[in-house]
Design an enzyme around this catalytic site. Structure first.
Site, PDB file in Angstrom:
ATOM      1  N   LEU A 188     -35.706  52.367  28.262  1.00 49.73           N
ATOM      2  CA  LEU A 188     -34.436  53.086  28.135  1.00 49.73           C
ATOM      3  C   LEU A 188     -33.365  52.276  27.410  1.00 49.73           C
ATOM      4  O   LEU A 188     -32.494  52.843  26.758  1.00 49.73           O
ATOM      5  CB  LEU A 188     -33.932  53.511  29.518  1.00 49.73           C
ATOM      6  CG  LEU A 188     -34.663  54.720  30.108  1.00 49.73           C
ATOM      7  CD1 LEU A 188     -34.393  54.854  31.588  1.00 49.73           C
ATOM      8  CD2 LEU A 188     -34.257  56.001  29.399  1.00 49.73           C
ATOM      9  N   ASP A 234     -48.114  52.716  49.889  1.00 45.72           N
ATOM     10  CA  ASP A 234     -47.054  53.409  49.133  1.00 45.72           C
ATOM     11  C   ASP A 234     -46.850  54.839  49.611  1.00 45.72           C
ATOM     12  O   ASP A 234     -45.771  55.402  49.477  1.00 45.72           O
ATOM     13  CB  ASP A 234     -47.440  53.479  47.645  1.00 45.72           C
ATOM     14  CG  ASP A 234     -46.975  52.264  46.869  1.00 45.72           C
ATOM     15  OD1 ASP A 234     -46.711  51.231  47.503  1.00 45.72           O
ATOM     16  OD2 ASP A 234     -46.882  52.353  45.636  1.00 45.72           O
ATOM     17  N   GLY A 269     -32.336  52.304  37.806  1.00 45.09           N
ATOM     18  CA  GLY A 269     -31.338  52.697  38.806  1.00 45.09           C
ATOM     19  C   GLY A 269     -30.380  51.575  39.164  1.00 45.09           C
ATOM     20  O   GLY A 269     -29.184  51.801  39.368  1.00 45.09           O
ATOM     21  N   LEU A 299     -35.630  54.724  40.053  1.00 45.62           N
ATOM     22  CA  LEU A 299     -35.737  54.950  38.608  1.00 45.62           C
ATOM     23  C   LEU A 299     -36.138  53.661  37.904  1.00 45.62           C
ATOM     24  O   LEU A 299     -35.333  52.738  37.754  1.00 45.62           O
ATOM     25  CB  LEU A 299     -34.401  55.458  38.044  1.00 45.62           C
ATOM     26  CG  LEU A 299     -33.780  56.688  38.733  1.00 45.62           C
ATOM     27  CD1 LEU A 299     -32.444  57.037  38.101  1.00 45.62           C
ATOM     28  CD2 LEU A 299     -34.735  57.879  38.682  1.00 45.62           C
TER      29      LEU A 299
END
Length: 397
Positions: free
Chosen positions: A282, A146, A331, A207
């Protein structure tokens, strides 16, 4: 043609995807959950249908054996000899690994040594690697880090303003994460734009529940929002993102918590969950905001404002941008969040089209044609990047 498995091993999970390469056809994918706990769950997709089994999987070696057995039982592979390579996601490669690498005993020892830097992730990655080595010892295995993509950051981006000896002695610096995702979407953006990657300045916004922004210039990461750990940067689902470090002793004094307990709060009980008090998701928070919930509105405002800080600073670092990319769960799928992030950015040449923005989980340009800065939604595909690296490094025909 060769079959390659991409593996993402967690402390009690094993995510897998089997590719036919180089065509990049996904033959199957699945997930083993609750390894080492009662009622382990094994899920695999066969002919487009999900098969789920609750059973006892005491360790990763048993999970790997079960996975390989399922591949042959379901005729996905005729025999295990068809598997030409295995790619393992490894969270932390430190400064030692600036690219993916063929796994040897020495490489494995290095990954274990780097567990200090990623105590929650690297040990689990190592367990996954060893489990496959036991069953398929002669199949080439590749570690995909990563952190590797961000090893091109200059010292001005990765050094903290601390005594320099901390960096020399303890490796304290910014490493950055989500590198495989940022690499995939920026390479894909260049293809979609029809321009050489080397000529582009790109802002990549990954995101999801974890979130990071990367500044990518000429195909190289020059800065990113996550730091020494994935706790730094923007506000996330349960992670605080950047805070004043002096808050840690202050919180300890006020609450009587230990350092470990406070860090656990910052990692698991902060971010959107901390601000709202009820959710890190969210979708829930947007629904609550629509009902008039004040804390939901504040949490969303904080989330967007922190992203704006990075967009502004990275645009300045690169002296302008050619495109902004949105990827990962939020996203790719939240038109509302994309709209709020992009609103008011006309001053930097960003003109987004609300109609085109109405896309979910698919590649799309969401800018007006006249927008100097292009805005692209690109679903990330870390697994295919892993498979490509296995093909590139494993000498697989």
């Amino acid at each position: 043609m060769s079959k390659i498995i991409a593996i993402n091993a967690g402390s009690s999970s094993l995510k897998f995807q089997l590719f036919e390469m180089p065509s990049e056809t996904v033959l199957t994918k699945g997930l083993v959950e609750r390894i080492g706990l009662e009622d382990s769950i094994f899920t695999i997709t066969v002919d487009g249908e999900k098969q789920k089994e609750i059973t006892n999987i005491p360790d990763h070696a048993v999970a790997v054996n079960m996975l390989l057995k399922k591949l042959t039982e379901n005729g996905i592979v005729k025999s295990l000899d068809e598997i030409g390579g295995i790619g393992h996601r490894v969270v932390h490669g430190g400064e030692k690994f600036a690219d993916s690498v063929l796994i040897t005993d020495e490489v494995l020892a290095d990954i274990e040594e780097l567990s200090d830097l990623a105590p929650l992730h690297n040990p689990a990655n190592v367990v996954g690697i060893k489990a496959f080595q036991e069953v398929l010892p002669n199949v080439p295995a590749v570690a995909v880090f990563d952190t590797a993509f961000h090893q091109t950051m200059p010292e001005s981006a990765f050094l903290y303003s601390l005594p320099y000896e901390y960096y020399e002695k303890f490796g304290i610096r910014k490493y950055g994460f989500h590198g495989t995702s940022h690499k995939y979407v920026t390479e894909r953006a260049a293809e979609l734009l029809g321009r050489p990657l080397e000529s582009l300045s790109l802002l990549s916004c990954h995101l999801g529940n974890g979130a990071s922004i990367a500044a990518v210039e000429g195909g190289k990461s020059i800065d990113t929002s996550m730091g020494f750990t994935p706790l730094a940067g923007v506000t996330m689902g349960t992670r605080s993102g950047n805070i004043d470090p002096a808050l840690i002793p202050y919180i300890m004094e006020k609450t009587g918590q230990t350092v470990e307990e406070v860090v656990n709060v910052l990692n698991k009980k902060s971010g959107m969950l901390g601000l709202t008090g009820y959710s890190s998701d969210l979708r829930d928070i947007i629904a609550k905001e629509e009902e008039g919930d004040h804390r939901a509105k504040v949490a969303l405002d904080v989330f967007v404002s922190r992203i704006h800080k990075y967009i502004g600073s990275y645009t300045a670092r690169m002296k302008g941008v050619d495109a902004i990319i949105f990827t990962a769960g939020v996203g790719e799928n939240s038109a509302i969040i994309r709209e709020r992030v992009l609103e008011g950015l006309e001053y930097m040449g960003v003109y987004f089209d609300a109609k085109r923005n109405n896309v979910f989980g698919e590649e799309a340009f969401i800018n007006f044609p006249h927008s100097p800065v292009k805005i692209i939604v690109i679903p990330t595909d870390e697994e295919v990047m892993i498979a490509r690296d296995v093909l590139r490094l494993g000498n697989i025909g």
